[in-house]
Motif scaffolding. Structure first.
Motif, mmCIF file in Angstrom:
data_model
loop_
_atom_site.group_PDB
_atom_site.id
_atom_site.type_symbol
_atom_site.label_atom_id
_atom_site.label_comp_id
_atom_site.label_asym_id
_atom_site.label_seq_id
_atom_site.Cartn_x
_atom_site.Cartn_y
_atom_site.Cartn_z
ATOM 1 N N THR A 178 0.871 -1.178 0.000
ATOM 2 C CA THR A 178 0.000 0.000 0.000
ATOM 3 C C THR A 178 0.905 1.224 0.000
ATOM 4 O O THR A 178 1.844 1.293 0.797
ATOM 5 C CB THR A 178 -0.850 0.012 1.290
ATOM 6 O OG1 THR A 178 -1.567 -1.216 1.390
ATOM 7 C CG2 THR A 178 -1.819 1.192 1.305
ATOM 8 N N VAL A 179 0.663 2.186 -0.911
ATOM 9 C CA VAL A 179 1.437 3.440 -0.888
ATOM 10 C C VAL A 179 0.548 4.529 -0.292
ATOM 11 O O VAL A 179 -0.562 4.773 -0.780
ATOM 12 C CB VAL A 179 1.925 3.839 -2.295
ATOM 13 C CG1 VAL A 179 2.673 5.178 -2.242
ATOM 14 C CG2 VAL A 179 2.831 2.760 -2.888
ATOM 15 N N LEU A 180 1.045 5.145 0.796
ATOM 16 C CA LEU A 180 0.239 6.079 1.575
ATOM 17 C C LEU A 180 0.925 7.436 1.641
ATOM 18 O O LEU A 180 2.059 7.561 2.131
ATOM 19 C CB LEU A 180 0.067 5.521 2.988
ATOM 20 C CG LEU A 180 -0.909 6.278 3.887
ATOM 21 C CD1 LEU A 180 -2.341 6.090 3.388
ATOM 22 C CD2 LEU A 180 -0.800 5.798 5.336
ATOM 23 N N ASP A 181 0.251 8.460 1.147
ATOM 24 C CA ASP A 181 0.773 9.823 1.215
ATOM 25 C C ASP A 181 0.592 10.350 2.632
ATOM 26 O O ASP A 181 -0.537 10.482 3.121
ATOM 27 C CB ASP A 181 0.005 10.696 0.209
ATOM 28 C CG ASP A 181 0.561 12.111 0.126
ATOM 29 O OD1 ASP A 181 1.170 12.576 1.115
ATOM 30 O OD2 ASP A 181 0.384 12.750 -0.917
ATOM 31 N N CYS A 182 1.715 10.629 3.303
ATOM 32 C CA CYS A 182 1.681 11.133 4.680
ATOM 33 C C CYS A 182 2.171 12.576 4.727
ATOM 34 O O CYS A 182 2.876 12.968 5.657
ATOM 35 C CB CYS A 182 2.539 10.252 5.578
ATOM 36 S SG CYS A 182 1.969 8.559 5.693
ATOM 37 N N THR A 183 1.823 13.360 3.722
ATOM 38 C CA THR A 183 2.268 14.759 3.715
ATOM 39 C C THR A 183 1.127 15.712 4.066
ATOM 40 O O THR A 183 1.355 16.897 4.250
ATOM 41 C CB THR A 183 2.846 15.168 2.341
ATOM 42 O OG1 THR A 183 1.814 15.054 1.361
ATOM 43 C CG2 THR A 183 4.016 14.294 1.944
ATOM 44 N N GLY A 184 -0.096 15.205 4.141
ATOM 45 C CA GLY A 184 -1.247 16.091 4.367
ATOM 46 C C GLY A 184 -1.865 15.935 5.755
ATOM 47 O O GLY A 184 -1.347 15.195 6.596
ATOM 48 N N GLU A 185 -2.989 16.612 5.951
ATOM 49 C CA GLU A 185 -3.742 16.586 7.218
ATOM 50 C C GLU A 185 -4.176 15.180 7.592
ATOM 51 O O GLU A 185 -4.135 14.783 8.755
ATOM 52 C CB GLU A 185 -5.006 17.446 7.068
ATOM 53 C CG GLU A 185 -4.752 18.919 7.015
ATOM 54 C CD GLU A 185 -4.560 19.486 8.400
ATOM 55 O OE1 GLU A 185 -5.517 19.421 9.188
ATOM 56 O OE2 GLU A 185 -3.449 19.978 8.682
ATOM 57 N N ILE A 186 -4.665 14.463 6.585
ATOM 58 C CA ILE A 186 -5.022 13.054 6.810
ATOM 59 C C ILE A 186 -4.255 12.208 5.788
ATOM 60 O O ILE A 186 -3.891 12.691 4.715
ATOM 61 C CB ILE A 186 -6.549 12.796 6.674
ATOM 62 C CG1 ILE A 186 -7.031 13.094 5.239
ATOM 63 C CG2 ILE A 186 -7.344 13.596 7.686
ATOM 64 C CD1 ILE A 186 -8.372 12.461 4.928
ATOM 65 N N PRO A 187 -3.970 10.948 6.143
ATOM 66 C CA PRO A 187 -3.253 10.105 5.175
ATOM 67 C C PRO A 187 -4.138 9.794 3.971
ATOM 68 O O PRO A 187 -5.361 9.723 4.094
ATOM 69 C CB PRO A 187 -2.956 8.836 5.975
ATOM 70 C CG PRO A 187 -3.965 8.804 7.071
ATOM 71 C CD PRO A 187 -4.321 10.223 7.374
ATOM 72 N N GLY A 198 -9.469 0.661 5.705
ATOM 73 C CA GLY A 198 -10.101 0.478 7.017
ATOM 74 C C GLY A 198 -9.062 0.328 8.117
ATOM 75 O O GLY A 198 -9.194 0.902 9.206
ATOM 76 N N MET A 199 -8.031 -0.448 7.856
ATOM 77 C CA MET A 199 -6.966 -0.657 8.861
ATOM 78 C C MET A 199 -6.263 0.668 9.181
ATOM 79 O O MET A 199 -5.947 0.968 10.327
ATOM 80 C CB MET A 199 -5.944 -1.683 8.330
ATOM 81 C CG MET A 199 -6.479 -3.112 8.242
ATOM 82 S SD MET A 199 -5.500 -4.135 7.094
ATOM 83 C CE MET A 199 -4.015 -4.379 8.026
ATOM 84 N N ILE A 200 -6.015 1.468 8.140
ATOM 85 C CA ILE A 200 -5.311 2.747 8.338
ATOM 86 C C ILE A 200 -6.213 3.741 9.086
ATOM 87 O O ILE A 200 -5.775 4.409 10.027
ATOM 88 C CB ILE A 200 -4.858 3.328 6.973
ATOM 89 C CG1 ILE A 200 -3.796 2.422 6.366
ATOM 90 C CG2 ILE A 200 -4.325 4.752 7.135
ATOM 91 C CD1 ILE A 200 -3.505 2.681 4.899
ATOM 92 N N ALA A 201 -7.481 3.808 8.681
ATOM 93 C CA ALA A 201 -8.416 4.757 9.312
ATOM 94 C C ALA A 201 -8.578 4.449 10.799
ATOM 95 O O ALA A 201 -8.711 5.352 11.619
ATOM 96 C CB ALA A 201 -9.765 4.705 8.600
ATOM 97 N N GLU A 202 -8.548 3.176 11.138
ATOM 98 C CA GLU A 202 -8.696 2.788 12.546
ATOM 99 C C GLU A 202 -7.571 3.368 13.416
ATOM 100 O O GLU A 202 -7.789 3.770 14.547
ATOM 101 C CB GLU A 202 -8.672 1.264 12.640
ATOM 102 C CG GLU A 202 -9.437 0.711 13.813
ATOM 103 C CD GLU A 202 -9.629 -0.784 13.661
ATOM 104 O OE1 GLU A 202 -8.985 -1.514 14.427
ATOM 105 O OE2 GLU A 202 -10.388 -1.199 12.761
ATOM 106 N N VAL A 203 -6.371 3.441 12.840
ATOM 107 C CA VAL A 203 -5.219 3.949 13.592
ATOM 108 C C VAL A 203 -5.100 5.479 13.466
ATOM 109 O O VAL A 203 -4.828 6.172 14.447
ATOM 110 C CB VAL A 203 -3.914 3.286 13.094
ATOM 111 C CG1 VAL A 203 -2.683 3.913 13.738
ATOM 112 C CG2 VAL A 203 -3.959 1.786 13.362
#
Ligand code: AMP
Ligand code: MG
Length: 328
Positions: A178-187, A198-203
């Protein structure tokens, strides 16, 4: 050049020496095999693009071992990123951060971000620890071809072209991270994979999925390219009936149709040669690329029936499936 295939543990010190000398080495991870080079070296990173025939605007993911300090490579991170690292790393999650520009400029292809992954496969961890450098690595396939999930698949694409493949067996995950952009307000997910929304939103509390708008410069350039293509004619359909009709027409032409589908559909097309993806998302992820590579060797027409299974990792599986069969 002779291409050696060595068990990952036995080959790790040779692999580290080759990486330090600016060579390219293929290695096992839990997702797919990677084609790695020293991320600090312009020349080594450029070799990856040349070997794969990869477009020069498609950035690479940098791989590090679990103890590697990435603070010199990234220019800060949002609060949710630490929680995500804690929850999912090492594992099949690539996190995109603002870059300090310390690695070769060829890694990020002009983007001001850097994608970093900490693979969980013991073979990858041992190799990365031994090397102790950030290793830039895309999937170890020729550009556009199906990603490799065994050392043999890597050998099929790069025999004679790279010095070493570290064999860690078949990849347990089977589709890319999974490629996740972590530069903004939310991933925001740039590419779906085994770590789901779902797994990411939970954390992280929330998680978006990036959809490229027409005319926009793509945020994850790789997603704009044709990918995962088996080297035979393909057709895509939604039902067993359609697959049977396509298969019958191919037979009438003197060809050999092969049908790739989930288990419940395979039961309905038993008079054709079938490649059974399985019944759950995790199994389909693990089998998809091996079956595409098997199919291209035996079929004149590989017919894909879109799995009906939904949810969880199926977002990632269906994305690859549709691209492989030219449906997206
Ligand atoms: P591959 O390893 O061949 O599956 O390709 C790597 C994927 O990661 C491609 O889809 C790239 O577009 C994506 N990627 C790598 N670096 C970045 C980055 N800095 N920002 C966004 N996407 C990236
Ligand atoms: Mg790839």
């Amino acid at each position: 050049m002779e291409t050696k295939i060595l068990p990952a543990e036995a080959g790790k010190s040779l692999a580290a020496r080759l990486i330090r000398a600016g060579e390219v080495v293929a290695f096992h991870t839990e997702t797919v095999y990677g084609l790695g080079a020293n991320a600090f070296s312009d020349g080594a990173v450029q070799k990856i693009f040349a070997l794969k025939g990869r477009p020069s605007d498609n950035p690479l993911i940098v791989h590090v071992h679990a103890g590697y300090d990435i603070s010199a490579l990234i220019d800060g991170e949002p609060p949710y990123a630490a929680a995500l690292r804690q929850a999912f790393l090492p594992g099949p999650l690539t996190m995109v951060y603002p870059s300090t520009g310390k690695v070769s400029r060829f890694v990020s292809c002009g983007l001001n971000t850097l994608a970093i992954r900490v693979p969980s496969s013991p073979a990858a961890q041992a190799f990365l620890r031994e090397t102790d450098l950030p290793v830039a690595a895309p999937s170890a396939n020729l550009s556009k071809h199906v990603s490799p999930v065994t050392a043999g698949h890597v050998f099929d694409d790069f025999s004679g072209k790279i010095p070493l493949i570290l064999d860690g067996g078949a990849c347990s995950g089977g589709i890319e991270s999974t490629v996740l952009d972590c530069t903004g307000e939310i991933p925001q997910i740039l590419r779906e994979g085994l770590v789901t929304r779902g797994m990411i939103a939970e954390v992280a509390g929330d998680c978006g999925v990036y959809r490229m708008r027409t005319g926009e410069k793509p945020r994850s350039p790789g997603m704009a390219y044709r990918h995962y293509s088996p080297r035979c004619d393909t057709a895509c359909c939604k039902t067993a009936e359609e697959a049977r009709a396509l298969g019958a027409a191919e037979r009438a032409r003197g060809g050999k149709p092969v049908i790739l589908c989930e288990s419940k559909t395979a039961a309905l097309v038993g008079d054709f040669e079938t490649l059974d993806l399985g019944a759950t998302g995790e199994v389909m992820a693990r089998r998809l690329y091996a079956l595409l590579r098997q199919g291209e060797k035996i079929a004149t027409l590989l017919i894909g029936v879109e799995p009906e299974e939904q949810g969880g990792v199926m977002a990632g599986v269906l994305n690859r499936f549709k691209r492989a069969f030219g449906a997206e």
